[in-house]
Design an enzyme around this catalytic site. Structure first.
Site, PDB file in Angstrom:
ATOM      1  N   LYS A   1       0.859  -1.197   0.000  1.00  0.00           N
ATOM      2  CA  LYS A   1       0.000   0.000   0.000  1.00  0.00           C
ATOM      3  C   LYS A   1       0.884   1.231   0.000  1.00  0.00           C
ATOM      4  O   LYS A   1       2.007   1.191   0.497  1.00  0.00           O
ATOM      5  CB  LYS A   1      -0.875   0.020   1.258  1.00  0.00           C
ATOM      6  CG  LYS A   1      -2.083   0.929   1.140  1.00  0.00           C
ATOM      7  CD  LYS A   1      -3.234   0.192   0.490  1.00  0.00           C
ATOM      8  CE  LYS A   1      -4.494   1.000   0.451  1.00  0.00           C
ATOM      9  NZ  LYS A   1      -5.649   0.118   0.211  1.00  0.00           N
TER      10      LYS A   1
HETATM   11  N1  GLU Z   1      -7.382   0.132  -3.003  1.00  0.00           N
HETATM   12  C1  GLU Z   1      -8.170  -1.042  -3.219  1.00  0.00           C
HETATM   13  C2  GLU Z   1      -8.206  -1.901  -1.975  1.00  0.00           C
HETATM   14  O1  GLU Z   1      -8.060  -1.416  -0.877  1.00  0.00           O
HETATM   15  C3  GLU Z   1      -7.755  -1.803  -4.475  1.00  0.00           C
HETATM   16  C4  GLU Z   1      -6.320  -2.246  -4.528  1.00  0.00           C
HETATM   17  C5  GLU Z   1      -5.905  -2.779  -5.892  1.00  0.00           C
HETATM   18  O2  GLU Z   1      -6.717  -2.874  -6.799  1.00  0.00           O
HETATM   19  O3  GLU Z   1      -4.726  -3.107  -6.005  1.00  0.00           O
HETATM   20  O4  GLU Z   1      -8.469  -3.066  -2.025  1.00  0.00           O
END
Ligand code: GLU
Length: 431
Positions: A120
């Protein structure tokens, strides 16, 4: 020899008095550990992010001044594949939050069995205070700073809170300029014209709806006529609202950062979308019966409650007031462990974030596969595959929860952490 204390010592930059969202995640890991059998030998691996990068992101503001923002990319675990997870732009972003979000990505990706680890990123910035040009410079400089560790086979960013297709296009372009070649698979959630996938934008909300339908069957709730309250009306809450309303549910309350709109007969969600597009928030919506302040949202009686905003919204302070049958966690980390216990005692079925909102990363995986093969699927095919994966994941988790008599959260963690630690074990330690 290391002592037990040293084994569990946390990195010194984290305040042991208040670990924030990372502390919530650590408690969740403690709850799953007794269920991991011999794999629990490897559990410490889940309590330490593999890699943490903190970066300074300087930009020239439109007025000529220089502003600095703090950015992060955390790769929590890469045992099952490259890192994967979104990038968040928010004024409250902290390292603890990004660490927790990266760890939840590890669990989420394993829960739906897509071949990724967890990562993240985030920048501590309120993007509403930036012009479009400033936002572009911020995004490009951040991408350049984290370009050392991202890549289509290393770590693949995607949208999250306050980031979107345009931000992904800038990230992809910056990475292409730095590398000297174009790899569309370096980010997902891109515009369709740049190798994005049909259905990606709606995927998280659609996944919330699909698991909601499954949970409703288990809980004996009919979607038709069910009262639904949603916190957050963005990419997750906004889509879930439309899908529940289309299925005959009554979306009785929607809350955003400005307040809560209520209509006991069901809000007109299409009109509410128009209102938000024009006015920027739900406040002032002419189709509402009542406007409530933020806190009163938790008193509204429903069959289904969907927190789809930020972390730590449902806490020991408000959990007792909540009257609902099912909670679908569209947001990441909306419920604290104390609130989890209170609600479980009240017989509320909580479909946890790491399962409920996994539809987004599932279609991100489809996007990445399509980019590699340069062959693009129809929206029907994408939605059908998404639905199947979410249903199967829900039912696998349900079986574990019945068998082991644990909550759906612990059951999801059992399934997911087993997958991660099995991969860890069979790969073995390097060198
Ligand atoms: N931000 C989204 C989540 O928290 C999607 C992450 C992604 O598609 O890599 O799952």
């Amino acid at each position: 020899m290391t002592t037990a204390h040293q084994q569990h010592a946390l990195p010194s930059y984290l305040n042991p008095e208040d670990l924030g969202p990372w502390g919530v995640y650590l408690q969740q890991i403690d709850r799953v550990t007794p269920h991991l059998g011999s794999l629990s030998r490897w559990v410490e691996t889940l309590k330490r992010p593999k890699r943490i990068l903190t970066v300074d992101v300087p930009i020239e503001r439109d007025d000529g001044s220089i502003a600095h923002y703090e950015g992060y990319r955390v790769q929590h675990n890469m045992s099952r594949g490259p890192g994967k997870g979104g990038v968040r732009f928010h004024q409250d972003v902290t390292l603890s939050e990004v660490m927790a979000l990266s760890a939840w990505m590890t669990v989420k990706n394993a829960a739906v069995n897509v071949p990724y680890g967890g990562a993240k990123g985030g920048i501590r910035v309120d993007p509403k205070t930036l012009s479009r040009g400033e936002l572009q410079r911020l995004t490009r400089r951040y991408t350049s700073e984290i370009s050392l560790i991202i890549g289509p086979n290393k770590d693949i960013p995607a949208p999250d809170v306050n980031t979107n297709e345009q931000v992904m296009a800038w990230m992809m372009d910056s990475y292409a300029m730095i590398e000297g070649n174009l790899s569309t698979g370096v980010v997902t959630g891109k515009p369709i014209s740049l190798g994005g996938s049909l259905g990606r934008r709606e995927a998280t909300g659609r996944g919330v709806f699909v698991v909601g339908r499954e949970a409703a069957v288990k809980r004996g709730v009919a979607i038709e006529g069910a009262r639904v309250a949603i916190q957050g009306f963005g990419n997750v809450g906004g889509v879930a609202a439309t899908m529940f309303a289309d299925a005959g549910a009554k979306v009785v309350a929607v809350q955003d950062h400005t307040g809560t709109v209520v209509h006991q007969g069901g809000l007109d969600i299409a009109r509410l979308h128009h209102h938000v597009a024009e006015c920027g928030s739900v406040t002032g919506f002419p189709g509402a019966e009542a406007f409530l302040d933020r806190d009163a949202f938790w008193d509204i009686e429903t069959e289904i409650l969907i927190p789809a905003a930020l972390e730590q919204q449902i806490t020991a302070d408000n959990a007792q007031r909540i009257r609902t049958k099912i909670i679908l966690e569209g947001a990441n980390g909306p419920t604290t462990p104390e609130a989890d216990d209170i609600l479980t005692d009240k017989d509320v079925l909580i479909v946890p974030d790491v399962l409920a909102n996994a539809g987004g990363v599932t279609v991100s995986y489809f996007e990445w596969v399509q980019d590699f093969s340069s062959f693009f699927w129809s929206e029907d095919e994408i939605n059908a595959r998404l639905t199947r994966i979410m249903q199967e994941a829900f039912n696998a988790v349900w079986s574990v929860s019945q068998e082991k008599k644990v909550t759906l959260r612990t059951a999801t963690f059992i399934l997911a952490c087993t997958r991660v630690l099995q991969a860890r074990e069979v790969r073995g330690l390097y060198p």
